[in-house]
Structure formats: C-alpha cells, structure tokens
Motif scaffolding. Structure first.
Motif, mmCIF file in Angstrom:
data_model
loop_
_atom_site.group_PDB
_atom_site.id
_atom_site.type_symbol
_atom_site.label_atom_id
_atom_site.label_comp_id
_atom_site.label_asym_id
_atom_site.label_seq_id
_atom_site.Cartn_x
_atom_site.Cartn_y
_atom_site.Cartn_z
ATOM 1 N N VAL A 10 4.009 2.637 0.440
ATOM 2 C CA VAL A 10 2.833 2.646 -0.429
ATOM 3 C C VAL A 10 1.567 2.537 0.406
ATOM 4 C CG1 VAL A 10 1.583 1.304 -2.180
ATOM 5 C CG2 VAL A 10 4.018 1.785 -2.475
ATOM 6 N N LYS A 11 1.551 1.597 1.354
ATOM 7 C CA LYS A 11 0.360 1.388 2.183
ATOM 8 C C LYS A 11 0.027 2.652 2.988
ATOM 9 C CE LYS A 11 -1.772 -1.488 5.645
ATOM 10 N NZ LYS A 11 -1.596 -2.343 6.777
ATOM 11 N N ILE A 14 -1.423 5.401 0.637
ATOM 12 C CA ILE A 14 -2.788 5.089 0.215
ATOM 13 C C ILE A 14 -3.755 5.271 1.383
ATOM 14 C CG2 ILE A 14 -4.289 3.211 -0.575
ATOM 15 C CD1 ILE A 14 -1.852 2.286 -2.273
ATOM 16 N N VAL A 21 -5.057 -1.292 0.474
ATOM 17 C CA VAL A 21 -4.309 -2.188 -0.399
ATOM 18 C C VAL A 21 -4.716 -3.612 -0.063
ATOM 19 C CG1 VAL A 21 -2.018 -2.995 -1.097
ATOM 20 C CG2 VAL A 21 -2.349 -0.607 -0.460
ATOM 21 N N SER A 33 -3.935 -5.031 -5.265
ATOM 22 C CA SER A 33 -5.060 -4.195 -5.681
ATOM 23 C C SER A 33 -5.067 -2.959 -4.806
ATOM 24 C CB SER A 33 -6.386 -4.948 -5.524
ATOM 25 O OG SER A 33 -6.402 -6.091 -6.363
ATOM 26 N N ILE A 34 -5.154 -1.807 -5.426
ATOM 27 C CA ILE A 34 -5.162 -0.543 -4.703
ATOM 28 C C ILE A 34 -6.540 0.078 -4.861
ATOM 29 C CG2 ILE A 34 -4.173 1.778 -4.590
ATOM 30 C CD1 ILE A 34 -1.573 0.560 -5.676
#
Length: 169
Positions: A10-11, A14, A21, A33-34
C-alpha cells in the motif's frame, strides 16, 4: 496469518502516485490516513442526451437496476424497468412501438438475457440489444448477437456511450 507485505505494498503504491501514509496508534486502536495529490488533469466531459428514447432495462439485481434507471433518466431516456424476462416481455408487448433498445443482464433466473433477446427480436427484428454481464468475456454465449456487451462493473459513461452508438438518430 498473511505475508506481512500488505502495508508495504500500500505504501509503495501510494508513494508511486506522489502521496503518503500516516499511521497513528494508541490504546484505542490504529488509524491510517492516506494522502494523495489532487489531479490537475480534467477529463473531457461528454454530454449524453437520450433524446427521449425508451430503454427496456432488465436485471434481477434491484440495486443495479435502480442505479442504471437514475443514470438513464438523468440523461433524458425513458426507462421501462423489469426484474425478470417475463416482466420484460409484458412491458415490451404493451409498448413495442415505443421501445428503442433492450439493455439486459445475461444471467437471470428462469429466462436468460439471450432467451429474452430471441423472443423480443421475433416481434421486433431490428431491436438493438446491449448485454450486461458479470461473466468474463470468454464465458458468455452471444446468441443472438448483441449490438454491445458491457462487463460489470462498468462506468455509466460506458453504457451511455454504447447507447449513443447503437441508437439511430
């Protein structure tokens, strides 16, 4: 019992989009929080106008049918809505001259979209048909041949574009 790579993946996704993140933990839990940058590119908007054409919309999933009806009405289409093949046939027979196009799910109980299309085209041979389906493209029988096939989930613009393409001026 995962691999432990979920958050790292995910990191990195993003970060690849210029975002970040933030993680905060305390005794009550953890919050993620993104943050992603606002896109400056604006998609060109196409104006769809159904010109009062009538769509016979058939799908046994009430939520999808309701969403599609709202989309179509918003774009100036008249909608005849049915949850199954027999209901669609009743609507069609009563309003055959007004019905301009059939938009039908392929997989429904009792009568498939293919079977419905076959019956309605006996009564109106040039009826344009758009199949909507959750099946992969290799798994659908297209007999009789539709004018278009949309695979769920699809954006509203895909349906509106196909309607504009298959309906005569």
């Amino acid at each position: 019992k995962g691999t432990g790579l979920g958050l790292a993946t995910v990191k990195s996704l993003i970060a690849a989009h210029g975002g970040g993140v933030e993680v905060k933990s305390d005794t009550t839990g953890t919050a993620f929080s993104i943050y992603l940058p606002v896109s400056e590119k604006k998609k060109p908007t196409t104006v769809f106008d159904g010109r009062g054409k009538t769509v016979l919309l058939v799908d046994d999933t009430e939520f999808l049918r309701s969403w599609l009806r709202l989309v179509l009405v918003e774009c100036n289409y008249n909608v005849l809505e049915a949850a199954c093949g027999s209901e669609a046939m009743n609507l069609f027979v009563r309003q055959i001259e007004e019905t301009d196009v059939l938009v039908t799910d392929l997989s429904m109980p009792l009568m498939t979209g293919n079977q419905l299309t076959r019956v309605l085209r006996e009564l109106k041979p040039n009826l344009p048909v758009i199949y909507i389906t959750g099946f992969a493209s290799g798994g659908i029988a297209q007999d009789p041949e539709p004018n278009a096939v949309l695979h769920k989930p699809f954006p509203k613009e895909a349906l509106l574009g196909e309607l504009a393409r298959v309906l005569p001026e």
